[in-house]
Write a protein that holds these residues in place. Structure first.
Motif, PDB file in Angstrom:
ATOM      1  N   UNK A  35       0.797  -1.219   0.000  1.00 53.39           N
ATOM      2  CA  UNK A  35       0.000   0.000   0.000  1.00 53.39           C
ATOM      3  C   UNK A  35       0.832   1.273   0.000  1.00 53.39           C
ATOM      4  N   UNK A  36       2.122   1.146   0.027  1.00 57.86           N
ATOM      5  CA  UNK A  36       2.960   2.336   0.025  1.00 57.86           C
ATOM      6  C   UNK A  36       3.322   2.744  -1.396  1.00 57.86           C
ATOM      7  N   UNK A  37       3.381   4.029  -1.592  1.00 56.00           N
ATOM      8  CA  UNK A  37       3.911   4.595  -2.832  1.00 56.00           C
ATOM      9  C   UNK A  37       5.315   5.091  -2.519  1.00 56.00           C
ATOM     10  N   UNK A  38       6.115   5.217  -3.558  1.00 53.19           N
ATOM     11  CA  UNK A  38       7.507   5.607  -3.350  1.00 53.19           C
ATOM     12  C   UNK A  38       8.005   6.392  -4.555  1.00 53.19           C
ATOM     13  N   UNK A  39       8.784   7.421  -4.293  1.00 54.02           N
ATOM     14  CA  UNK A  39       9.504   8.124  -5.350  1.00 54.02           C
ATOM     15  C   UNK A  39      10.958   8.179  -4.926  1.00 54.02           C
ATOM     16  N   UNK A  40      11.833   8.266  -5.916  1.00 55.33           N
ATOM     17  CA  UNK A  40      13.239   8.323  -5.563  1.00 55.33           C
ATOM     18  C   UNK A  40      14.121   8.587  -6.761  1.00 55.33           C
ATOM     19  N   UNK A  41      15.410   8.549  -6.484  1.00 58.70           N
ATOM     20  CA  UNK A  41      16.415   8.721  -7.527  1.00 58.70           C
ATOM     21  C   UNK A  41      17.351   7.526  -7.505  1.00 58.70           C
ATOM     22  N   UNK A  42      17.907   7.270  -8.661  1.00 57.17           N
ATOM     23  CA  UNK A  42      18.843   6.163  -8.825  1.00 57.17           C
ATOM     24  C   UNK A  42      19.957   6.648  -9.734  1.00 57.17           C
ATOM     25  N   UNK A  43      21.160   6.242  -9.447  1.00 53.26           N
ATOM     26  CA  UNK A  43      22.269   6.505 -10.346  1.00 53.26           C
ATOM     27  C   UNK A  43      22.990   5.199 -10.581  1.00 53.26           C
ATOM     28  N   UNK A  44      23.488   5.014 -11.795  1.00 53.84           N
ATOM     29  CA  UNK A  44      24.125   3.754 -12.149  1.00 53.84           C
ATOM     30  C   UNK A  44      25.322   4.013 -13.041  1.00 53.84           C
ATOM     31  N   UNK A  45      26.216   3.040 -13.069  1.00 56.05           N
ATOM     32  CA  UNK A  45      27.397   3.121 -13.923  1.00 56.05           C
ATOM     33  C   UNK A  45      27.791   1.719 -14.359  1.00 56.05           C
ATOM     34  N   UNK A  46      28.442   1.658 -15.516  1.00 52.35           N
ATOM     35  CA  UNK A  46      28.951   0.396 -16.032  1.00 52.35           C
ATOM     36  C   UNK A  46      28.909   0.386 -17.545  1.00 52.35           C
ATOM     37  N   UNK A  47      29.701  -0.477 -18.178  1.00 53.48           N
ATOM     38  CA  UNK A  47      29.738  -0.634 -19.640  1.00 53.48           C
ATOM     39  C   UNK A  47      29.853   0.701 -20.372  1.00 53.48           C
ATOM     40  N   UNK A  48      30.631   1.652 -19.830  1.00 55.33           N
ATOM     41  CA  UNK A  48      30.848   2.939 -20.489  1.00 55.33           C
ATOM     42  C   UNK A  48      29.665   3.881 -20.429  1.00 55.33           C
ATOM     43  N   UNK A  49      28.719   3.633 -19.513  1.00 55.30           N
ATOM     44  CA  UNK A  49      27.512   4.451 -19.396  1.00 55.30           C
ATOM     45  C   UNK A  49      27.351   4.913 -17.949  1.00 55.30           C
ATOM     46  N   UNK A  50      26.932   6.151 -17.776  1.00 52.35           N
ATOM     47  CA  UNK A  50      26.526   6.682 -16.473  1.00 52.35           C
ATOM     48  C   UNK A  50      25.081   7.140 -16.609  1.00 52.35           C
ATOM     49  N   UNK A  51      24.281   6.927 -15.550  1.00 49.48           N
ATOM     50  CA  UNK A  51      22.879   7.316 -15.618  1.00 49.48           C
ATOM     51  C   UNK A  51      22.466   8.100 -14.381  1.00 49.48           C
ATOM     52  N   UNK A  52      21.439   8.897 -14.559  1.00 46.28           N
ATOM     53  CA  UNK A  52      20.738   9.557 -13.455  1.00 46.28           C
ATOM     54  C   UNK A  52      19.265   9.339 -13.733  1.00 46.28           C
ATOM     55  N   UNK A  53      18.508   8.941 -12.703  1.00 41.90           N
ATOM     56  CA  UNK A  53      17.160   8.475 -12.944  1.00 41.90           C
ATOM     57  C   UNK A  53      16.219   8.898 -11.825  1.00 41.90           C
ATOM     58  N   UNK A  54      15.013   9.251 -12.200  1.00 40.67           N
ATOM     59  CA  UNK A  54      13.925   9.497 -11.268  1.00 40.67           C
ATOM     60  C   UNK A  54      12.961   8.327 -11.414  1.00 40.67           C
ATOM     61  N   UNK A  55      12.538   7.726 -10.292  1.00 36.89           N
ATOM     62  CA  UNK A  55      11.621   6.588 -10.374  1.00 36.89           C
ATOM     63  C   UNK A  55      10.442   6.778  -9.423  1.00 36.89           C
ATOM     64  N   UNK A  56       9.367   6.032  -9.707  1.00 35.66           N
ATOM     65  CA  UNK A  56       8.187   5.989  -8.843  1.00 35.66           C
ATOM     66  C   UNK A  56       7.700   4.546  -8.799  1.00 35.66           C
ATOM     67  N   UNK A  57       7.203   4.132  -7.624  1.00 43.98           N
ATOM     68  CA  UNK A  57       6.627   2.795  -7.443  1.00 43.98           C
ATOM     69  C   UNK A  57       5.266   2.930  -6.764  1.00 43.98           C
TER      70      UNK A  57
END
Length: 185
Positions: A35-57
């Protein structure tokens, strides 16, 4: 400053402001319940790629009732996850959108959960100097650990793989290691 880092810091600031203004509902169980909602950020790296991400669940009631509860081990929680990302690597960048189901199972350690999922994923640019993903439609699968402390936050780490499952001629895939922080409401 690197564009992905700027995006991550700005998103973290918005997340902190939003979570401080949002009251916690009475039904939230404090351990990542359905029953919980969630928002957040994620950052990732690997295989020559860097990411910045906003997510919701948010809850995936149909999957919970018709797939998880009758067919899979007891105690799991089904959710939908959507993410909007900025990927940068090899001098190129792409905007990436993903949406799909995730499952979480409690572990023996208090507040820890195993998370896994798969999301159909769309890329604004699938070709770069160092990689051709084959086409704009891909799949992102992940497995990770999430920790729900006794506060409204969640912290996690995951390994994720993005590829097109062979629907295009080229299918090199991208493997990333990600960390995330979110707020439950």
């Amino acid at each position: 400053m690197h564009t992905a880092i700027k995006f991550t810091l700005a998103t973290l600031l918005m997340l902190l402001v939003f979570s401080s203004l949002t009251p916690r509902p009475a039904h939230a169980d404090g351990a990542g319940g359905a029953n919980e909602r969630e928002i957040g950020i994620r950052t990732a790296a690997g295989d020559g790629v860097n990411t910045a991400e906003f997510y919701a669940r948010w809850e995936a009631r149909f999957i919970q009732e018709h797939v998880l509860d009758p067919w899979l081990p007891e105690g799991g929680t089904a959710r939908w996850e959507t993410a909007l990302s900025y990927w940068q690597g090899g001098g190129d960048h792409a905007i990436v959108f993903a949406v799909g189901p995730t499952l979480e199972y409690p572990l023996r350690a208090d507040g820890w959960r195993l998370a896994l999922g798969i999301q159909p994923t769309l890329f604004s640019d699938y070709e770069s100097d160092n990689r051709n993903l084959g086409g704009p439609f891909e799949f992102t699968s992940h497995i990770g650990l999430r920790w729900y402390p006794k506060v409204d936050w969640v912290v996690g780490a995951r390994v994720q793989h993005t590829s097109n499952a062979g629907i295009y001629d080229a299918n090199p895939g991208v493997d990333l290691i990600a960390v995330e922080i979110g707020s439950r409401f």
